[in-house]
Design a protein around this motif. Structure first.
Motif, PDB file in Angstrom:
ATOM      1  N   VAL A  39       0.935   9.000  -7.595  1.00  0.00           N
ATOM      2  CA  VAL A  39       0.919   8.357  -8.899  1.00  0.00           C
ATOM      3  C   VAL A  39       2.242   7.637  -9.162  1.00  0.00           C
ATOM      4  CG1 VAL A  39       0.628   8.716 -11.361  1.00  0.00           C
ATOM      5  CG2 VAL A  39      -0.695  10.079  -9.753  1.00  0.00           C
ATOM      6  N   ARG A  41       5.751   5.751  -9.017  1.00  0.00           N
ATOM      7  CA  ARG A  41       6.371   4.690  -8.240  1.00  0.00           C
ATOM      8  C   ARG A  41       7.710   5.197  -7.745  1.00  0.00           C
ATOM      9  NH1 ARG A  41       8.710  -0.913 -10.788  1.00  0.00           N
ATOM     10  NH2 ARG A  41       9.747  -1.566  -8.878  1.00  0.00           N
ATOM     11  N   PRO A  45       7.598  -2.482  -3.992  1.00  0.00           N
ATOM     12  CA  PRO A  45       6.343  -2.648  -3.258  1.00  0.00           C
ATOM     13  C   PRO A  45       6.619  -2.903  -1.784  1.00  0.00           C
ATOM     14  CG  PRO A  45       6.708  -4.478  -4.799  1.00  0.00           C
ATOM     15  CD  PRO A  45       7.746  -3.461  -5.073  1.00  0.00           C
ATOM     16  N   HIS A  59       1.648  -1.209  -1.986  1.00  0.00           N
ATOM     17  CA  HIS A  59       1.900  -2.374  -2.846  1.00  0.00           C
ATOM     18  C   HIS A  59       2.300  -1.984  -4.265  1.00  0.00           C
ATOM     19  CE1 HIS A  59      -2.169  -1.203  -3.780  1.00  0.00           C
ATOM     20  NE2 HIS A  59      -2.188  -1.993  -4.809  1.00  0.00           N
ATOM     21  N   LEU A  60       2.023  -0.734  -4.670  1.00  0.00           N
ATOM     22  CA  LEU A  60       2.435  -0.310  -5.996  1.00  0.00           C
ATOM     23  C   LEU A  60       3.676   0.573  -5.933  1.00  0.00           C
ATOM     24  CD1 LEU A  60      -1.005   0.410  -7.708  1.00  0.00           C
ATOM     25  CD2 LEU A  60       0.438  -1.601  -7.906  1.00  0.00           C
ATOM     26  N   GLY A  61       4.335   0.580  -4.772  1.00  0.00           N
ATOM     27  CA  GLY A  61       5.566   1.346  -4.647  1.00  0.00           C
ATOM     28  C   GLY A  61       5.344   2.843  -4.556  1.00  0.00           C
ATOM     29  N   GLU A 132     -23.009   0.857 -11.781  1.00  0.00           N
ATOM     30  CA  GLU A 132     -22.210   0.316 -12.873  1.00  0.00           C
ATOM     31  C   GLU A 132     -21.209   1.342 -13.375  1.00  0.00           C
ATOM     32  OE1 GLU A 132     -21.130  -1.864 -16.347  1.00  0.00           O
ATOM     33  OE2 GLU A 132     -22.695  -0.418 -16.783  1.00  0.00           O
ATOM     34  N   TYR A 221     -13.949   4.721  -6.780  1.00  0.00           N
ATOM     35  CA  TYR A 221     -12.999   4.283  -7.795  1.00  0.00           C
ATOM     36  C   TYR A 221     -12.042   5.400  -8.168  1.00  0.00           C
ATOM     37  CZ  TYR A 221     -15.243   7.068 -11.397  1.00  0.00           C
ATOM     38  OH  TYR A 221     -15.699   8.109 -12.112  1.00  0.00           O
ATOM     39  N   THR A 235      -6.053  -6.775   0.735  1.00  0.00           N
ATOM     40  CA  THR A 235      -6.067  -7.635  -0.441  1.00  0.00           C
ATOM     41  C   THR A 235      -4.659  -7.970  -0.909  1.00  0.00           C
ATOM     42  OG1 THR A 235      -6.323  -5.700  -1.826  1.00  0.00           O
ATOM     43  CG2 THR A 235      -8.315  -6.909  -1.294  1.00  0.00           C
ATOM     44  N   ASN A 236      -3.695  -7.128  -0.602  1.00  0.00           N
ATOM     45  CA  ASN A 236      -2.339  -7.428  -1.035  1.00  0.00           C
ATOM     46  C   ASN A 236      -1.501  -8.080   0.062  1.00  0.00           C
ATOM     47  OD1 ASN A 236      -2.126  -6.363  -3.907  1.00  0.00           O
ATOM     48  ND2 ASN A 236      -3.111  -4.691  -2.817  1.00  0.00           N
TER      49      ASN A 236
ATOM     50  N   LYS B 339       7.434  -3.024 -16.858  1.00  0.00           N
ATOM     51  CA  LYS B 339       8.295  -3.392 -15.739  1.00  0.00           C
ATOM     52  C   LYS B 339       7.554  -3.201 -14.421  1.00  0.00           C
ATOM     53  CE  LYS B 339      12.955  -2.851 -13.922  1.00  0.00           C
ATOM     54  NZ  LYS B 339      12.528  -2.873 -12.523  1.00  0.00           N
ATOM     55  N   ASP B 340       6.784  -2.098 -14.335  1.00  0.00           N
ATOM     56  CA  ASP B 340       5.978  -1.884 -13.133  1.00  0.00           C
ATOM     57  C   ASP B 340       4.970  -3.012 -12.950  1.00  0.00           C
ATOM     58  OD1 ASP B 340       7.211   0.340 -12.276  1.00  0.00           O
ATOM     59  OD2 ASP B 340       5.558   1.739 -12.610  1.00  0.00           O
ATOM     60  N   ASP B 343       6.981  -5.996 -11.674  1.00  0.00           N
ATOM     61  CA  ASP B 343       7.496  -5.850 -10.307  1.00  0.00           C
ATOM     62  C   ASP B 343       6.371  -5.718  -9.282  1.00  0.00           C
ATOM     63  OD1 ASP B 343       9.890  -5.823 -11.507  1.00  0.00           O
ATOM     64  OD2 ASP B 343      10.399  -3.740 -11.063  1.00  0.00           O
ATOM     65  N   LEU B 344       5.342  -4.937  -9.638  1.00  0.00           N
ATOM     66  CA  LEU B 344       4.371  -4.530  -8.621  1.00  0.00           C
ATOM     67  C   LEU B 344       3.128  -5.405  -8.618  1.00  0.00           C
ATOM     68  CD1 LEU B 344       4.569  -0.697  -9.243  1.00  0.00           C
ATOM     69  CD2 LEU B 344       5.757  -2.002  -7.491  1.00  0.00           C
ATOM     70  N   ALA B 345       2.565  -5.656  -9.803  1.00  0.00           N
ATOM     71  CA  ALA B 345       1.271  -6.330  -9.835  1.00  0.00           C
ATOM     72  C   ALA B 345       1.424  -7.839  -9.683  1.00  0.00           C
ATOM     73  CB  ALA B 345       0.538  -5.997 -11.127  1.00  0.00           C
ATOM     74  N   TYR B 419     -13.207   2.769 -20.943  1.00  0.00           N
ATOM     75  CA  TYR B 419     -13.104   2.087 -19.658  1.00  0.00           C
ATOM     76  C   TYR B 419     -12.492   0.699 -19.824  1.00  0.00           C
ATOM     77  CZ  TYR B 419     -15.783   5.720 -17.417  1.00  0.00           C
ATOM     78  OH  TYR B 419     -16.179   6.916 -16.911  1.00  0.00           O
ATOM     79  N   THR B 427      -7.090  -9.223  -7.323  1.00  0.00           N
ATOM     80  CA  THR B 427      -6.174  -8.166  -6.925  1.00  0.00           C
ATOM     81  C   THR B 427      -5.023  -7.962  -7.898  1.00  0.00           C
ATOM     82  OG1 THR B 427      -5.261  -9.826  -5.459  1.00  0.00           O
ATOM     83  CG2 THR B 427      -6.631  -8.154  -4.478  1.00  0.00           C
ATOM     84  N   SER B 431      -4.348  -4.393  -9.891  1.00  0.00           N
ATOM     85  CA  SER B 431      -3.101  -3.633  -9.887  1.00  0.00           C
ATOM     86  C   SER B 431      -2.610  -3.418 -11.313  1.00  0.00           C
ATOM     87  CB  SER B 431      -2.038  -4.367  -9.080  1.00  0.00           C
ATOM     88  OG  SER B 431      -2.446  -4.531  -7.748  1.00  0.00           O
ATOM     89  N   ARG B 434      -4.583  -0.669 -12.893  1.00  0.00           N
ATOM     90  CA  ARG B 434      -4.203   0.648 -12.358  1.00  0.00           C
ATOM     91  C   ARG B 434      -2.933   1.156 -13.043  1.00  0.00           C
ATOM     92  NH1 ARG B 434      -6.511  -0.552  -7.040  1.00  0.00           N
ATOM     93  NH2 ARG B 434      -8.550   0.428  -7.269  1.00  0.00           N
ATOM     94  N   ILE B 435      -1.954   0.265 -13.217  1.00  0.00           N
ATOM     95  CA  ILE B 435      -0.694   0.667 -13.842  1.00  0.00           C
ATOM     96  C   ILE B 435      -0.930   1.019 -15.306  1.00  0.00           C
ATOM     97  CG2 ILE B 435       1.607  -0.163 -14.490  1.00  0.00           C
ATOM     98  CD1 ILE B 435       1.411  -1.918 -11.866  1.00  0.00           C
ATOM     99  N   LYS B 438      -2.607   4.425 -15.509  1.00  0.00           N
ATOM    100  CA  LYS B 438      -1.635   5.461 -15.199  1.00  0.00           C
ATOM    101  C   LYS B 438      -0.783   5.783 -16.429  1.00  0.00           C
ATOM    102  CE  LYS B 438       1.893   4.830 -12.159  1.00  0.00           C
ATOM    103  NZ  LYS B 438       2.387   4.318 -10.872  1.00  0.00           N
ATOM    104  N   ARG B 450     -12.509   0.209 -14.609  1.00  0.00           N
ATOM    105  CA  ARG B 450     -13.866  -0.090 -14.131  1.00  0.00           C
ATOM    106  C   ARG B 450     -13.903  -1.542 -13.668  1.00  0.00           C
ATOM    107  NH1 ARG B 450     -18.654   1.637 -17.765  1.00  0.00           N
ATOM    108  NH2 ARG B 450     -18.110   3.619 -16.829  1.00  0.00           N
TER     109      ARG B 450
END
Lengths: 278, 606
Positions: A39, A41, A45, A59-61, A132, A221, A235-236, B339-340, B343-345, B419, B427, B431, B434-435, B438, B450
């Motif tokens: 989870v 970072r 990346p 890619h997300l560190g 879905e 997922y 993809t990255n 910041k994430d 930097d990341l996405a 969701y 992509t 990302s 996802r951040i 989190k 989703r």
């Protein structure tokens, strides 16, 4: 028992087993040796491998070793669950149809053949993209299991049909055993080694299939699997950037699991199949 | 018995090989080719030093080049290659640049555009004010066309022919808002009346039937290029040496590339590889970690590399409890690690995020107030503030082993998992989501990602079928910024319940009939376009921005350019950059970036 002992004298079996136990050990004991955190970072990346993070970051560190161990556990879970489902369903249908024969066998064979010609990957892709509510790891395992049981059914059916005419089976029938009892007590034990080999192959196939659909971006997922790590790398643009640590270790792991299972299977076949026995 | 499979294999092989061998003999594709169009031309070779390869605007087989269709393929959509707009907008200087329109005047009641007398169509017919009036009048007649919001939104009441070669947009007397008209002048491509009118008539004035026309065979336009050929692999345009603008704008000089070609790839990474290998010269696709790719250049040679024009944001569906609670929305905003994301996405392609709907850089900077943002804004990563907001709303989170299990509201009831919808395969957005997930889960808000198919995404977005959804409001660089961004996010004048399609304010914020309606927001949206005095304008924007921050109807995430702009000088040079900003960072062919085509030179001579 003699046969099992014989197994342990075959170098290729020992090699395969060692490889497989190695990956299992990594999956189960890895978290004890390595601080798993998928989870947080921990760096930039695609940070290159170095002290502290032996395989760099994604890619997300996120620490890559953590990702790999978590992904390995998920892949093994998918493999075993799908392998169990495919083997149980396939074996039951195969043994029952092979023993029973007649119309019932015909119907089961037709059904099996029907399922066999449905291209698994396309079904998987359609099913996974139509979920879905999101695809969980377990759901993907079940889908794989439910679409790959066919060839275990066919293989087991052939074996079962050849056992039908054996004397002990006839004896059991005369003694008034029910069909289920005969199948479970008189036929299945003779097929156990075979079923076990089928299970190994199904597991290996399921792990590869999961990696394939995750790689296509249709993975679970809710969890990290080896296929998803590969998909993220793709993809990255890790491949273009030459970030080998983002995909080579995951690739190696998938390959090693599948390879070790295949080696085990081949070695076992050499022992259990009388025609191949030296 | 052993021979039979072998024989079968030979026959099978022969069957497979036959069509392959057959194919080799005929170089031109047969009638089976599905693409249609002027296909034979596409097999001819295009000399590299005469061909500019652009990327990032076409991701699948072209379906329509119809200039009136809602979605057109490259080179129509956003482009000035075949069809042209009245004006072009320079997002660096904040000025309108002439194209078909020679000049324009804005008064309280009208926008008057003078059409360039030299403008003509590719068939030699003059392009007149009548064509312009016809184009905009179509939007009055047919509600589904791109220019119809001018009419349906009540911004104009008429389009008149004024003095010779003049078109007059008559503004609504109450709204007196010229901004959407100026936007339309840079967005709407003028179509030839003498071509479209007979076609519409042939279709019995049924616009849906008309829109099925693909316009893929020698379409008549006014722009510098013509559609030459297309297939599932690429779209090729060829220079029109008789283009009227060559003489008017460039002293008779022709654009450098004879062909402008868009190869069709399926994903960002294909365009990235194309750029690195020199098969694509300039692209607007997303390319992560551009600093590692030595041959690929962007506008700036350091972070943020691109010029921001837009704000991707999360849209909560305000009607879905608990998202109607501003405490929850503000808690969400505080819980995100911006910041994430940066930097990341998005590989650092963004300035640090500030609260509010105004870009803190560039032309909009004068409307931005750091004090307001600090006092009212929630767009900064602050877990304590997030938890304080949650507490204020009466929410409690249940954690087990450090993982969030569920969230309870003040009545102690378990909240449903919320969701966040985002198109799968995007992509950078994946990302980001996802951040976001989190951060929110760490703060105690039960959300999950989703990722859905892109075609499902658009339907869900406009009908309000989501808890939270990713979307960028009006990313285009337009003269109406930042008003149009505020209007897009906050406008509730045509508020509609969930299920009904809504193309603005999709979160359905600020229902005029519900309690808690903030009338001041709609008032300011109405007043701002009429304010002339800059100090007053700044005051109004600040007030509106504060209202936005207090209500947090959406959650801004990062800054982004409308289109990315990456190029390589392996085959063409002369692309504008921050060091040489003679034109804005836009694709050659896109908007004002069209003019880049006249400034390029092939590497190694021609």
């Amino acid at each position: 028992m003699e046969l099992v002992k014989g197994l342990f004298k075959i170098p290729s079996f020992l090699f395969g087993l060692a490889l497989f136990l190695g990956t299992l050990g990594l999956a189960f004991f890895g978290p004890l040796l390595w601080h798993i955190d998928v989870v947080s970072r921990v760096g930039d990346p695609y940070m290159a491998p170095g002290a502290g993070h032996w395989l760099g970051t994604d890619h997300l560190g996120v620490d890559m070793v953590s990702m790999l161990i978590t992904g390995l556990r998920a892949s093994l879970y998918v493999g075993f669950l799908a392998g169990v489902v495919a083997t149980v369903v396939g074996t039951l249908i195969g043994v029952y149809g092979g023993y029973k024969g007649g119309l019932l066998d015909d119907i089961l064979t037709v059904a099996t053949n029907l399922f066999l010609v449905i291209p698994t990957l396309i079904v998987l892709i359609l099913l996974s993209s139509s979920m879905e509510k999101g695809r969980s790891l377990t759901l993907i395992a079940l889908i794989i299991g439910c679409t790959t049981w066919t060839w275990s059914a066919r293989a087991v059916r052939a074996q079962s049909a050849s056992l039908r005419a054996r004397d002990h089976v006839a004896l059991a029938r005369i003694n008034g055993y029910s069909t289920i009892e005969i199948v479970l007590e008189q036929i299945l034990p003779y097929l156990l080694s075979y079923v076990f080999m089928v299970f190994i192959l199904q597991t290996a196939t399921a792990i590869l299939t999961e990696a394939t659909i995750s790689m296509l971006g249709l993975g679970p997922y809710d969890s990290i699997s080896l296929g998803k790590i590969l998909n993220d790398a793709r993809t990255n643009e890790a491949l273009i950037g030459g970030k080998w640590w983002a995909f080579i270790p995951a690739m190696v792991l998938v390959t090693v699991i599948a390879f070790s299972l295949y080696v085990i299977n081949t070695a076992m076949e050499g022992v259990f199949n009388p025609r191949l026995r030296k | 018995m052993a021979r039979r499979p072998f024989a079968t294999a030979i026959i099978a092989l022969a069957c497979v090989a036959a069509p392959l061998l057959g194919c080799r003999k005929h170089k031109t594709p047969g009638p089976a080719s599905s693409s249609g169009g002027a296909n034979p031309a596409i097999t001819t070779a295009f000399p590299r030093n005469e061909t500019l390869y652009v990327g990032g605007r076409q991701w699948g087989e072209p379906s329509s080049f119809n200039p009136l269709a809602g979605w057109q393929d490259w080179p129509v959509n956003d482009m000035n290659l075949i069809y042209e707009t009245l004006l072009m907008y320079d997002p660096l200087a904040g000025k309108l640049v002439p194209l078909l329109g020679e000049s324009y005047t804005v008064t309280d009641d009208s926008v008057d555009v003078a059409i360039n007398a030299a403008a003509k169509w590719s068939d030699g017919q003059p392009l007149t004010a009548d064509d312009v009036k016809y184009t905009f009048d179509l939007g009055k007649q047919f509600k589904s066309l791109l220019m119809s919001p001018l009419w349906t939104g009540g911004y104009i009441t008429d389009v008149k022919l004024g003095e010779p070669r003049h078109v007059v947009f008559v503004l609504d007397s109450k709204k007196k808002n010229a901004l959407p008209v100026l936007d339309a002048c840079v967005e709407i491509r003028i179509v030839p009346k003498h071509v479209i009118e007979p076609m519409l008539k042939a279709a019995n004035n049924n616009i849906d039937d008309f829109l099925k026309q693909k316009f893929d065979k020698d379409p008549i336009g006014s722009g510098p290029y013509k559609l030459l050929a297309y297939s599932g692999e690429k779209i090729v345009t060829v220079r029109d040496d008789n283009y009227w603008g060559n003489k008017v704008f460039f002293g008779g000089k022709l654009p450098a590339p004879k062909y402008v070609t868009h190869p069709i790839y399926k994903s960002n990474e294909n365009f990235s590889v194309g750029l690195m290998q020199g098969n694509v010269d300039v692209s607007s696709s997303f390319m992560p970690r551009i600093q590692e790719k030595k041959v690929v250049k962007a506008w700036y040679d350091k972070e943020p590399y691109f010029v921001p024009t837009s704000i991707p944001m999360l849209w909560p569906e305000i009607l879905h409890a608990p998202l109607d609670d501003v405490h929850l929305r503000r808690a969400m905003a505080f819980a995100i690690n911006y910041k994430d994301i940066r930097d990341l996405a998005v590989s650092g392609y963004s300035d640090p995020l500030e609260s509010g709907l105004v870009l803190p850089t560039g032309l909009e900077q004068k409307f931005f107030s750091a004090d307001d943002a600090k006092q009212y804004g929630a767009s900064r990563y602050d877990l304590d503030a997030a938890k304080a907001e949650l507490k204020a709303g009466g929410y409690t989170a249940v954690f087990k082993d450090g993982e969030l299990v569920e969230t309870h509201d003040k009545a102690g009831k378990k909240l449903p998992t919320l969701y966040i919808k985002s198109p799968s395969g995007w992509t950078d957005w994946e990302s980001i989501v996802r951040i976001v997930v989190k951060g929110m889960r760490a703060a105690g808000i039960d959300v999950r990602e989703r990722f859905i198919e892109a075609n499902v995404f658009w339907g869900d977005l406009y009908s309000g079928n989501f808890d939270l959804i990713m979307f960028t409001p009006t990313p285009q660089p337009e003269p109406s910024k930042p008003w149009s961004r505020f209007d897009y996010v906050l406008n509730s004048s045509e508020w509609a319940p969930q299920g009904e399609k809504r193309y603005k304010n999709m979160g359905r914020f600020n229902n005029p009939k519900a309690p808690g309606y903030v009338a001041r927001i709609d008032e300011l949206l109405d007043q701002i376009p009429r304010i002339k005095d800059e100090a007053e304008l700044i005051k109004a924007y600040r007030e509106l921005n504060v209202l936005y921050m207090k209500n947090q109807p959406t959650i801004p995430l990062v800054y982004r350019p409308n289109q990315f702009y990456e190029f390589t000088e392996q085959h063409w040079k002369g692309f504008p950059t921050a060091a040489n900003p003679y034109l804005p960072p836009q694709m050659p062919g896109e908007r004002l970036g069209t003019r880049i085509l006249w400034h390029l030179t092939p590497v190694g001579g021609s």
